[in-house]
Design a protein around this motif. Structure first.
Motif, mmCIF file in Angstrom:
data_model
loop_
_atom_site.group_PDB
_atom_site.id
_atom_site.type_symbol
_atom_site.label_atom_id
_atom_site.label_comp_id
_atom_site.label_asym_id
_atom_site.label_seq_id
_atom_site.Cartn_x
_atom_site.Cartn_y
_atom_site.Cartn_z
ATOM 1 N N GLY A 40 -77.125 60.780 -6.677
ATOM 2 C CA GLY A 40 -78.667 60.438 -6.201
ATOM 3 C C GLY A 40 -78.687 60.974 -4.764
ATOM 4 N N GLN A 44 -81.240 56.862 -1.941
ATOM 5 C CA GLN A 44 -80.820 56.110 -3.275
ATOM 6 C C GLN A 44 -79.505 55.312 -3.175
ATOM 7 N N ASP A 48 -78.381 51.580 -3.115
ATOM 8 C CA ASP A 48 -77.134 51.081 -4.069
ATOM 9 C C ASP A 48 -76.330 50.370 -3.255
ATOM 10 N N ARG A 73 -83.190 51.238 -6.135
ATOM 11 C CA ARG A 73 -83.942 52.655 -6.034
ATOM 12 C C ARG A 73 -85.291 52.657 -6.090
ATOM 13 N N ALA A 76 -87.189 52.700 -2.712
ATOM 14 C CA ALA A 76 -87.056 54.126 -2.091
ATOM 15 C C ALA A 76 -88.727 54.719 -1.685
ATOM 16 N N SER A 83 -87.458 51.513 3.649
ATOM 17 C CA SER A 83 -87.064 51.299 2.340
ATOM 18 C C SER A 83 -86.063 50.144 2.385
#
Length: 528
Positions: A40, A44, A48, A73, A76, A83
């Motif tokens: 990712g 991302q 996670d 995710r 994002a 984020s």
């Protein structure tokens, strides 16, 4: 002023994000950890990782849904920090407090932010430099002012500007500015009477002031922002009460690192002991917390010898941490008080080596100093009184047979939780990870402490002035034992010549002086 909020044990997570996702063979949980994508974008993977830490270390981890449902995710966006903040906010609002039917982290003044958990940019192992940090370093002009109105003012709607506090050792302190001064001119013009514009000027590089001191004399000052060494003990004095009552007053702005605060605390309590003080007023009205070690030091100076060895407070982590079922802790290096890697027999330690059990997180009083006859302690508090300050009040209040504890002012912030920082890429995340309770297992003060004696913060008088409303009510209680008596109203002459009643003062809440939280760097190991 910039707010610095670090709660728990701050550290630098040097492990790669992938390492944060790996399981540990010696701390297998009952159920396998969530399966996350192996690849990712950088953001991302960071989202996670935040999710995985929350699923194992967050205080209310049981309210977090599975990975697919939460979809970290999905948070994002174009800004990495925003984020992560959005994902942390969502997690913080999942667990409902049955007492309020709102999330534990619901923040009434601003529901769009979490009350406790947060994300900051950068490596915060040493903390962001605020106006004054917990290492005793200041870098500003060193004061806060606030707009004030009076309900009975002969000029209806007239707004005044008063100094709420001055940092000891600062340029403002050196210029003779004190709490209670009325500012009449800023940079040659009338001071702005909205908090935003006022703070913009105060946080600038230079500022010229005209002001009226608490004794009525007029003065000027030209301030320049600079670095300085701060003493968190802003004021201390002995006040003669009625009869045999001798009252020690102490204002503590923050629980700075112990090496910064201990000499001043020792000096104050030595003076109290020499003067025969038998009652205390501890002023924590703007104290947002700091080092737990310093809170313990203050508490041990206050208590009588009879409380030595008794339980001071307890910390309780979530079930996974208590039972060693949080393998993600293997990725978090354990640092010492100087933010250096800790070792045992040459082995670098991680948070997986820490004892998170109930029994391993009980802390005890250890009397310090020679003051041994304190009968009553009154704490002054406001909505800026938070975390380690509330822990001080709560810990002492568990022993009414040994010491009579009362509070005066307004409701405190309500922060019975602590964190340890989690380094994720170029950010540090602080999520609620333990609750603190006293010896009676009381610690459910998420809504703050309601004062025994409600009173306003009278910014028109300096710290330690017996006519300041909160201190006056504290003294009255010590002298009479009454929490309900109405005090005679003080009269205030404003700079425009009006004379108004102090009880009619109206003002915005004063922000805490740069810090809100608890720092605990003395984690016990399983092997100890």
């Amino acid at each position: 002023m910039i707010k610095l909020r670090i709660i728990g044990t701050a550290f630098l997570c040097a492990a790669a994000l992938a390492a944060c996702k790996k399981n540990s063979k010696d701390t297998e949980p009952d159920t396998p950890p969530p399966t996350t994508p192996a690849t990712g974008t950088r953001l991302q993977l960071s989202l996670d990782t935040l999710y995985l830490f929350a699923k194992e270390t967050y205080l209310w981890y049981d309210a977090i849904p599975d990975y697919s449902t939460f979809n970290p995710r999905g948070y994002a966006g174009s800004d990495d920090l925003a984020s992560l903040k959005n994902a942390m906010y969502k997690i913080s609002q999942l667990k409902e407090n049955p007492a309020t039917q709102k999330p534990y982290e619901y923040y009434v003044p601003n529901p769009s932010r979490s009350k406790f958990s947060f994300v900051e940019s950068g490596n915060l192992a040493r903390g962001i430099k605020g106006a004054v940090d917990l290492e005793g370093s200041g870098n500003d002009m060193g004061f806060q002012a606030i707009p004030v109105t009076f309900a009975n003012d002969p000029t209806p709607g007239k707004r005044y500007v008063y100094v709420a506090y001055v940092e000891k050792g600062s340029p403002a302190d050196a210029a003779g500015l004190t709490r209670g001064c009325e500012i009449t001119k800023m940079n040659g013009g009338n001071p702005p009477t909205d908090a935003g514009s006022l703070n913009t000027l105060i946080n600038g590089s230079t500022l010229s002031l005209e002001f009226t001191k608490t004794n009525g004399t007029k003065a000027t000052a030209n301030l320049t922002k600079k670095t300085y060494t701060n003493d968190p003990v802003t004021a201390h004095k002995v006040i003669q009460g009625s009869g045999t009552n001798k009252i020690g007053y102490l204002n503590l702005m923050r629980f700075s690192r112990l090496s910064v605060a201990d000499n001043s605390l020792d000096e104050a309590f030595a003076e109290f002991a020499t003067a025969g003080v038998n009652n205390l007023v501890i002023d924590l009205r703007y104290n947002g917390g700091g080092y737990v070690e310093t809170f313990e030091y203050l508490a041990n100076l206050i208590i009588p010898n009879a409380m030595n060895g008794k339980v001071m407070y307890k910390e309780q982590f979530n079930t996974l941490l208590q039972e060693g079922k949080a393998p993600i802790l293997k990725s978090l290096p354990l640092l010492d008080a100087n933010y250096q890697q800790r070792y045992s027999n040459g082995k670098p330690l991680t948070y997986a080596d820490v004892d998170f059990t109930l029994a391993g997180n009980v802390f005890y009083f250890a009397k310090k100093g020679t003051l041994d006859n304190v009968r009553k302690v009154v704490f002054i508090m406001t909505g800026s009184t938070a975390s380690a300050s509330e822990l001080t009040i709560n810990s002492l209040a568990a022993y009414p047979a040994n010491i009579d504890v009362k509070t005066v002012g307004s409701k405190s912030y309500g922060k019975p939780v602590g964190f340890f920082g989690i380094g994720i890429d170029k950010f540090t995340v602080y999520m609620s990870q333990f609750t603190s309770t006293n010896a009676l297992n009381k610690g459910d003060y998420f809504d703050g402490f309601t004062p025994d004696m409600a009173e306003q913060d009278l910014v028109t008088r300096d710290f330690g002035d017996p006519l300041e409303s909160s201190l006056a009510k504290a003294i009255n209680y010590i002298n009479t034992g009454s929490t309900t008596g109405r005090l005679s109203d003080a009269r205030i002459a404003t700079a425009n010549g009006n004379v108004v009643n102090a009880s009619d003062l109206r003002m915005e809440p004063v922000e805490s002086a740069g810090f809100n939280g608890m720092i605990e760097h003395r984690r016990r190991l399983k092997s100890e």
